[in-house]
Design a protein around this motif. Structure first.
Motif, PDB file in Angstrom:
ATOM      1  N   ILE A  19      26.208  16.598 -16.830  1.00 59.62           N
ATOM      2  CA  ILE A  19      26.142  15.144 -17.041  1.00 59.62           C
ATOM      3  C   ILE A  19      25.758  14.816 -18.480  1.00 59.62           C
ATOM      4  O   ILE A  19      26.350  13.938 -19.118  1.00 59.62           O
ATOM      5  CB  ILE A  19      25.137  14.513 -16.060  1.00 59.62           C
ATOM      6  CG1 ILE A  19      25.674  14.608 -14.628  1.00 59.62           C
ATOM      7  CG2 ILE A  19      24.866  13.050 -16.422  1.00 59.62           C
ATOM      8  CD1 ILE A  19      24.687  14.164 -13.578  1.00 59.62           C
ATOM      9  N   MET A  61      27.681  11.561 -20.087  1.00 59.42           N
ATOM     10  CA  MET A  61      26.996  10.527 -20.855  1.00 59.42           C
ATOM     11  C   MET A  61      27.681  10.183 -22.174  1.00 59.42           C
ATOM     12  O   MET A  61      27.818   8.998 -22.510  1.00 59.42           O
ATOM     13  CB  MET A  61      25.544  10.925 -21.099  1.00 59.42           C
ATOM     14  CG  MET A  61      24.645  10.709 -19.896  1.00 59.42           C
ATOM     15  SD  MET A  61      22.913  10.626 -20.355  1.00 59.42           S
ATOM     16  CE  MET A  61      22.880   9.139 -21.326  1.00 59.42           C
ATOM     17  N   THR A  97      18.380   5.507 -22.564  1.00 64.75           N
ATOM     18  CA  THR A  97      19.716   6.047 -22.830  1.00 64.75           C
ATOM     19  C   THR A  97      19.744   6.767 -24.169  1.00 64.75           C
ATOM     20  O   THR A  97      20.342   7.839 -24.312  1.00 64.75           O
ATOM     21  CB  THR A  97      20.759   4.911 -22.818  1.00 64.75           C
ATOM     22  OG1 THR A  97      20.659   4.201 -21.580  1.00 64.75           O
ATOM     23  CG2 THR A  97      22.165   5.464 -22.971  1.00 64.75           C
ATOM     24  N   VAL A 131      17.055  13.373 -11.908  1.00 63.05           N
ATOM     25  CA  VAL A 131      18.297  12.673 -11.562  1.00 63.05           C
ATOM     26  C   VAL A 131      18.122  11.168 -11.720  1.00 63.05           C
ATOM     27  O   VAL A 131      19.003  10.465 -12.227  1.00 63.05           O
ATOM     28  CB  VAL A 131      18.727  13.026 -10.125  1.00 63.05           C
ATOM     29  CG1 VAL A 131      19.914  12.164  -9.697  1.00 63.05           C
ATOM     30  CG2 VAL A 131      19.085  14.499 -10.022  1.00 63.05           C
ATOM     31  N   GLY A 132      16.954  10.659 -11.296  1.00 64.55           N
ATOM     32  CA  GLY A 132      16.695   9.221 -11.443  1.00 64.55           C
ATOM     33  C   GLY A 132      16.696   8.787 -12.889  1.00 64.55           C
ATOM     34  O   GLY A 132      17.211   7.704 -13.230  1.00 64.55           O
ATOM     35  N   THR A 133      16.124   9.605 -13.754  1.00 67.60           N
ATOM     36  CA  THR A 133      16.109   9.281 -15.189  1.00 67.60           C
ATOM     37  C   THR A 133      17.520   9.230 -15.753  1.00 67.60           C
ATOM     38  O   THR A 133      17.884   8.316 -16.518  1.00 67.60           O
ATOM     39  CB  THR A 133      15.277  10.329 -15.952  1.00 67.60           C
ATOM     40  OG1 THR A 133      13.948  10.349 -15.433  1.00 67.60           O
ATOM     41  CG2 THR A 133      15.229   9.986 -17.439  1.00 67.60           C
ATOM     42  N   ILE A 134      18.351  10.200 -15.372  1.00 65.90           N
ATOM     43  CA  ILE A 134      19.731  10.231 -15.872  1.00 65.90           C
ATOM     44  C   ILE A 134      20.521   9.047 -15.338  1.00 65.90           C
ATOM     45  O   ILE A 134      21.267   8.388 -16.089  1.00 65.90           O
ATOM     46  CB  ILE A 134      20.406  11.558 -15.474  1.00 65.90           C
ATOM     47  CG1 ILE A 134      19.718  12.730 -16.185  1.00 65.90           C
ATOM     48  CG2 ILE A 134      21.891  11.538 -15.813  1.00 65.90           C
ATOM     49  CD1 ILE A 134      20.226  14.076 -15.776  1.00 65.90           C
ATOM     50  N   VAL A 135      20.364   8.777 -14.046  1.00 69.38           N
ATOM     51  CA  VAL A 135      21.078   7.641 -13.449  1.00 69.38           C
ATOM     52  C   VAL A 135      20.672   6.338 -14.135  1.00 69.38           C
ATOM     53  O   VAL A 135      21.510   5.477 -14.456  1.00 69.38           O
ATOM     54  CB  VAL A 135      20.814   7.570 -11.937  1.00 69.38           C
ATOM     55  CG1 VAL A 135      21.351   6.256 -11.355  1.00 69.38           C
ATOM     56  CG2 VAL A 135      21.446   8.757 -11.228  1.00 69.38           C
ATOM     57  N   GLY A 136      19.353   6.185 -14.376  1.00 71.40           N
ATOM     58  CA  GLY A 136      18.874   4.987 -15.058  1.00 71.40           C
ATOM     59  C   GLY A 136      19.434   4.852 -16.449  1.00 71.40           C
ATOM     60  O   GLY A 136      19.813   3.755 -16.892  1.00 71.40           O
ATOM     61  N   SER A 137      19.515   5.977 -17.174  1.00 71.00           N
ATOM     62  CA  SER A 137      20.031   5.938 -18.548  1.00 71.00           C
ATOM     63  C   SER A 137      21.515   5.590 -18.589  1.00 71.00           C
ATOM     64  O   SER A 137      22.018   5.133 -19.613  1.00 71.00           O
ATOM     65  CB  SER A 137      19.799   7.291 -19.230  1.00 71.00           C
ATOM     66  OG  SER A 137      20.568   8.307 -18.602  1.00 71.00           O
ATOM     67  N   ILE A 138      22.224   5.803 -17.464  1.00 69.65           N
ATOM     68  CA  ILE A 138      23.654   5.475 -17.419  1.00 69.65           C
ATOM     69  C   ILE A 138      23.879   4.047 -16.939  1.00 69.65           C
ATOM     70  O   ILE A 138      24.663   3.284 -17.522  1.00 69.65           O
ATOM     71  CB  ILE A 138      24.400   6.477 -16.491  1.00 69.65           C
ATOM     72  CG1 ILE A 138      24.383   7.876 -17.115  1.00 69.65           C
ATOM     73  CG2 ILE A 138      25.838   6.019 -16.249  1.00 69.65           C
ATOM     74  CD1 ILE A 138      24.982   8.946 -16.233  1.00 69.65           C
ATOM     75  N   PHE A 139      23.188   3.641 -15.893  1.00 71.09           N
ATOM     76  CA  PHE A 139      23.467   2.351 -15.269  1.00 71.09           C
ATOM     77  C   PHE A 139      22.788   1.169 -15.964  1.00 71.09           C
ATOM     78  O   PHE A 139      23.283   0.041 -15.862  1.00 71.09           O
ATOM     79  CB  PHE A 139      23.057   2.385 -13.792  1.00 71.09           C
ATOM     80  CG  PHE A 139      24.049   3.089 -12.928  1.00 71.09           C
ATOM     81  CD1 PHE A 139      25.183   2.432 -12.480  1.00 71.09           C
ATOM     82  CD2 PHE A 139      23.870   4.414 -12.581  1.00 71.09           C
ATOM     83  CE1 PHE A 139      26.117   3.081 -11.687  1.00 71.09           C
ATOM     84  CE2 PHE A 139      24.792   5.071 -11.792  1.00 71.09           C
ATOM     85  CZ  PHE A 139      25.930   4.411 -11.335  1.00 71.09           C
TER      86      PHE A 139
END
Length: 365
Positions: free
Chosen positions: A146, A151, A168, A344-352
């Motif tokens: 990811i 990203m 992000t 995973v939550g950190t990555i999802v947050g940085s994307i959404f």
């Protein structure tokens, strides 16, 4: 001499380690040897018979050389001693004692039983570690994919990268760092693993620190203590039953134990026994041993039944050790899941978060 014939170079020693037979094959070896002894065969004839059905090339060669050693007058214990990278010092000493007492078949059967217990424990540990290891590896792999491929493509969709949320920007910085320094990171991981093994094997202070840490960490410390209670009671029972003297038994335990604290304690207990103290008097002040086991030793030490009681206690600690592994894994798994969820939550947050910001800007246009 036999030792000169069997002398190996350092390269041969490395090859031996990689071609070493499995624990299951060792179990079968002692089991078949015990059966052959009960059938009335001699040691040499038993080895010849076992080797006919052996399929492991390295083990066949090992047994062939043991047959040659026995033919030239060596004892079974001396033949096993030449392969101390495979046969443990406790196994060799028990065989040596059985040669004196004449209960070879019984000792060999006990060795096979104990090795089966060891095999069961190793399988349980491997099974317990498999799930967390797979989950962690898959999580790390997914995160790397990811960060490196997903990203950057998403960030390119935004007009002004400077207006991206801080989380992000942070994850993009991590992505760039991994992309530009992947070789350094890989080398660092390998160096840490190799360096740890070298330090643990060669630097005494580092070994003491790690061994002490493992006995103090909650949950893990309980597992380590239970394991050594099992090993102590089981091996001491076997040595006593084979008529190995208490002093020699403690010396062997000191050689067998890997943890520095327990190894040193065995050396201290051996010195105490040589000075006239009892086993209970030497252990009573130690925090490394279960108080219940110490009290049982105190009660039965002078009755002549200590061997039998230690054998029963070893069964108790073996079952407790298996349960403690289950308890440890039941605590590790949720912690691991929380760790993975946080990443995973950190990555999802940085994307959404930037995507939500972009959608808001489109709606306002």
């Amino acid at each position: 001499t036999i030792k000169q014939k069997m002398k190996k170079t350092w390269f041969d020693a490395i090859v031996q380690q990689f071609s070493k037979p499995t624990l299951k094959q060792k179990v079968n070896f002692f089991r078949l040897l015990a059966v052959s002894q009960n059938a009335g065969l001699g040691i040499r004839e038993s080895l010849v018979s076992i080797n006919k059905s052996e399929t492991h090339k390295g083990f066949k060669e090992m047994i062939d050389e043991m047959v040659i050693a026995l033919t030239e007058g060596a004892s079974l214990a001396e033949a096993l001693q030449e392969y101390d990278y495979f046969f443990g010092s406790d196994e060799i000493e028990l065989v040596r004692s059985a040669q004196v007492t004449g209960n070879m078949a019984q000792v060999l059967a006990q060795l096979a039983d104990e090795l089966e217990n060891t095999q069961e424990i190793q399988q349980k540990i491997s099974k317990a570690m498999t799930y967390p290891t797979i989950v962690l590896c898959m999580a790390v792999g997914a995160v790397v994919v990811i960060l490196l491929y997903v990203m950057p493509g998403i960030v390119e969709m935004f007009w002004d990268p400077e207006k991206l949320p801080w989380i992000t920007k942070f994850m993009m910085g991590v992505s760039d760092f991994i992309k530009n320094n992947w070789a350094v990171l890989l080398w660092s991981i390998v160096s840490l693993v190799v360096g740890y093994k070298i330090l643990y094997a060669k630097v005494l202070l580092f070994k003491i620190f790690i061994d002490t840490l493992f006995t103090k960490v909650p949950v893990v410390g309980a597992v380590v203590k239970t394991f050594y209670m099992y090993r102590f009671s089981n091996l001491l029972s076997q040595f006593y039953e084979a008529w190995v003297s208490p002093v020699v038994s403690l010396k062997l335990l000191g050689n067998i134990f890997d943890n520095f604290l327990y190894k040193k304690k065995m050396v201290d207990v051996k010195s105490d026994l040589e000075s006239g103290f009892t086993l209970y008097e030497s252990l009573v002040s130690s925090t490394l041993f279960d108080p219940i086991l110490i009290q049982i030793i105190n009660v039965w030490e002078n009755t002549g039944s200590l061997t039998t009681v230690l054998g029963k206690m070893s069964n108790f600690y073996r079952n407790s050790f298996k349960n403690s592994i289950d308890v440890a894994m039941s605590m590790i798994e949720p912690i691991l899941m929380m760790f993975v969820a946080a990443i995973v939550g950190t990555i999802v947050g940085s994307i959404f978060l930037p995507m939500a910001s972009m959608m808001e800007q489109v709606q306002n246009m």
